[in-house]
Design a protein around this motif. Sequence first.
Motif, short mmCIF file in Angstrom:
data_model
loop_
_atom_site.label_atom_id
_atom_site.label_comp_id
_atom_site.label_asym_id
_atom_site.label_seq_id
_atom_site.Cartn_x
_atom_site.Cartn_y
_atom_site.Cartn_z
N ASP A 211 1.08 0.16 -6.50
CA ASP A 211 0.88 0.26 -5.05
C ASP A 211 0.82 -1.12 -4.42
OD1 ASP A 211 0.90 2.94 -5.31
OD2 ASP A 211 -1.25 3.25 -4.98
N LEU A 212 0.08 -1.99 -5.09
CA LEU A 212 -0.03 -3.37 -4.62
C LEU A 212 1.33 -4.04 -4.65
CD1 LEU A 212 -2.14 -5.46 -3.76
CD2 LEU A 212 -2.41 -6.08 -6.15
N GLN A 213 2.07 -3.79 -5.72
CA GLN A 213 3.40 -4.37 -5.86
C GLN A 213 4.32 -3.92 -4.73
OE1 GLN A 213 5.55 -3.33 -9.45
NE2 GLN A 213 6.92 -5.09 -9.24
N LYS B 57 3.52 -2.87 -1.73
CA LYS B 57 3.10 -3.50 -0.47
C LYS B 57 3.57 -4.95 -0.42
CE LYS B 57 0.27 -1.48 2.48
NZ LYS B 57 0.66 -1.50 3.91
N LEU B 58 3.26 -5.70 -1.47
CA LEU B 58 3.60 -7.13 -1.48
C LEU B 58 5.10 -7.36 -1.46
CD1 LEU B 58 0.96 -8.42 -4.07
CD2 LEU B 58 1.05 -9.02 -1.64
N HIS C 274 -8.47 -3.08 -6.29
CA HIS C 274 -7.21 -2.95 -5.55
C HIS C 274 -6.82 -1.49 -5.34
CE1 HIS C 274 -6.55 -3.00 -9.83
NE2 HIS C 274 -5.40 -2.39 -9.67
N LYS D 256 -7.79 -0.31 -1.16
CA LYS D 256 -6.42 -0.80 -1.06
C LYS D 256 -6.17 -1.73 0.11
CE LYS D 256 -3.85 2.74 -3.25
NZ LYS D 256 -3.25 4.02 -3.18
N ASP D 257 -6.47 -1.22 1.31
CA ASP D 257 -6.08 -1.95 2.53
C ASP D 257 -6.80 -3.28 2.65
OD1 ASP D 257 -4.44 0.15 3.00
OD2 ASP D 257 -5.79 1.15 4.41
N TYR E 125 -5.47 -5.72 0.07
CA TYR E 125 -4.12 -6.15 0.41
C TYR E 125 -4.15 -7.15 1.57
CZ TYR E 125 0.58 -6.14 2.20
OH TYR E 125 1.79 -6.54 2.66
N GLN F 90 -2.73 -10.95 1.43
CA GLN F 90 -1.66 -11.31 2.36
C GLN F 90 -2.05 -12.57 3.16
OE1 GLN F 90 1.37 -11.10 2.45
NE2 GLN F 90 1.99 -9.14 3.32
#
Lengths: 252, 390
Positions: free
Chosen positions: A39-41, A43-44, A236, A240-241, A244, A248
């Motif tokens: 999920d992190l991947q 988003k990034l 993470h 999540k938010d 992230y 960021q």
Amino acid sequence: MNAKKIVVDGLLTNYVQAGAGRTILLLHGWGDSAAGLQDLQKKLSESYEVIAVDLPGFGSTQTPGSIWKLNDYAQFVSSFLGKLDINPYAILGHSNGGAIAIHGVSSGLLYAEKLVLLASAGIRDEHKGRKNILRVVAKGAKALTAPLPRNMQDKIKRKAYQAIGSDLFVAEHLQETFKNIVTADVRKDAANVVVPTLLIYGDADTATPVRYGKIFEAAMPYSHLEVVKGAGHFVHIDQKDAVYASIQRFLQ
Amino acid sequence: MNKPTVAVIFGSRSAEHDVSIVTALASVIKPLELSKQYNVVPVYIAKDGRWFSDPKLKDIQLFSSGAIDEFMRKSKPVALEFGKGLKLIQSGGMRNRSTTIDIVFPATHGTYGEDGTLMGVLEMANVPFVGCDVAASAIAMDKVLSKQQAIANNILTPKFVYFTRHDFARQNGSLLNKIEKDLQYPLFVKPAHLGSSIGITRVMNRNELENAIEVALHYDSKALVEEGVSNLIEVTQPIIGNDNPQLAHLEQPLTQAEDFFDFDTKYMKGGKKGKGGAKTDSRGAQGYSKIPADLPTDLYEKAQSIAVEVYRAVGCSGIARIDMLIDSKSGQVYFNEINPMPGSLYSHNWNKAGVSNINLVTRLVELAIEKHAEKQKIATTFSTNYLKQF
């Protein structure tokens, strides 16, 4: 998101590549795999090329033929990056992936302009007293269960380790390597990490408590600790938010 | 009269071990039992090579729940006797129990089974068995040999270069130069013997090429690099039969030229040529392919006749599936590869062609018996005076 294979130091290695731009390398924790960071991947990857590798013994990457130490994992990551001809802008490690990153950067095996450490492990002697007690208990239990058939013994052992929250059976095929990893303390390494580092810990994390983050923050000259409320060890995923957004901001 | 006993052999030391379990249990054993014509004996070859036979092995739950490990710990492997027909010997407390096998239905995929090794044992036992014989299986499972066989029979196949692990280790640089000189990107790098897209990589430059060759040679001691076909339409043709091949529909897996399906996409998510997919996922092979393929009649017929040519050139019998690549602009049909034991027998396609699962497996058993009977007519021993001179 594209799963790919490559041979690194003789091990068939699986990694997932996504996005374009400056490269971020993701290192998962013990018992996890690249999928745990997907999920992190995702988003990034909206702003970066993000590469998540399954470390040897996890996900779809081959298990090493010998017993490894933390340094072997860092060496592997270094070879992996060399093979792909990648100089990452940032390395992000979760839990044991954080310990690998700290050791790798400190020893010069790995280089990145920035480090992100999520619930990083690597502080290892906090439970020394407790561990010694458990060792005695384990020896006693071994004697008591000795007359039982082998598979019963294994079952009881597994239950007992689960009860005390040990990761020893998370990756049974790597038990000996695991013993090396959980005893590798990277506090001294942390002092050599001179790149900007973001430390993120969940306030409800019992595996790598906020205290660890504070130790690292004190040891690393260019680090900054953020504590995320209502998050456990998988910070993470739990928040999540928030996580992230912090990453960021830090990477910009 | 007693019903003939059919042994269905599956599993084995193969990357496609799990796919084979689904093929055997869902697409072979079940319809054979429903036909009520045979006693069906499951024979499971474990990943470590031990053979087991037990009625419990017909239950997919045993495998999906992981209880198979416990089963193997408690059970004794079977031994084979193949001097005079095939017998499974189960050692027991007081005496051994032996089961005579009348016909074998090999349902293995990949190494140590589909590649001809298992057929060697069955031919030694002189027992009728479903599918291709030793030679056809071995050729079919070697992408280099099957392409060479196609070329020898004037059948088009994409240009390729092949090499062994030893060749690559010794002359890495010059080999890469040769590949780049002889072939044009995009290229496909493949292990010579594995099915199911395992270890196959599409590459666009030298660095990717080198890395992909290492991966292919990690799976196999022989690999090939092949040119991609432009304006690509992929098709596959399931065939059954011995001397008179019978064709199902030409099938068109729905993929884009840039798209490339790996093992996970193909099987785990029930993708295009889903071996297990056809059975385990309703979106399986049917959902990702057009049956019949959407092609102009002449091209459709051309592809079908090339499939039959390949089937004959390789010497297939019983069953196989021929994969072809079509350049939709030039109308050229290229032979890609041949699969002597299509996953789940490709029964979804046969069903659409009007052949039920039961008819498919019973027909395959009949074909096995016919082929075996034909073979018995060939003299294999001769009386000579040769030894008298010693």
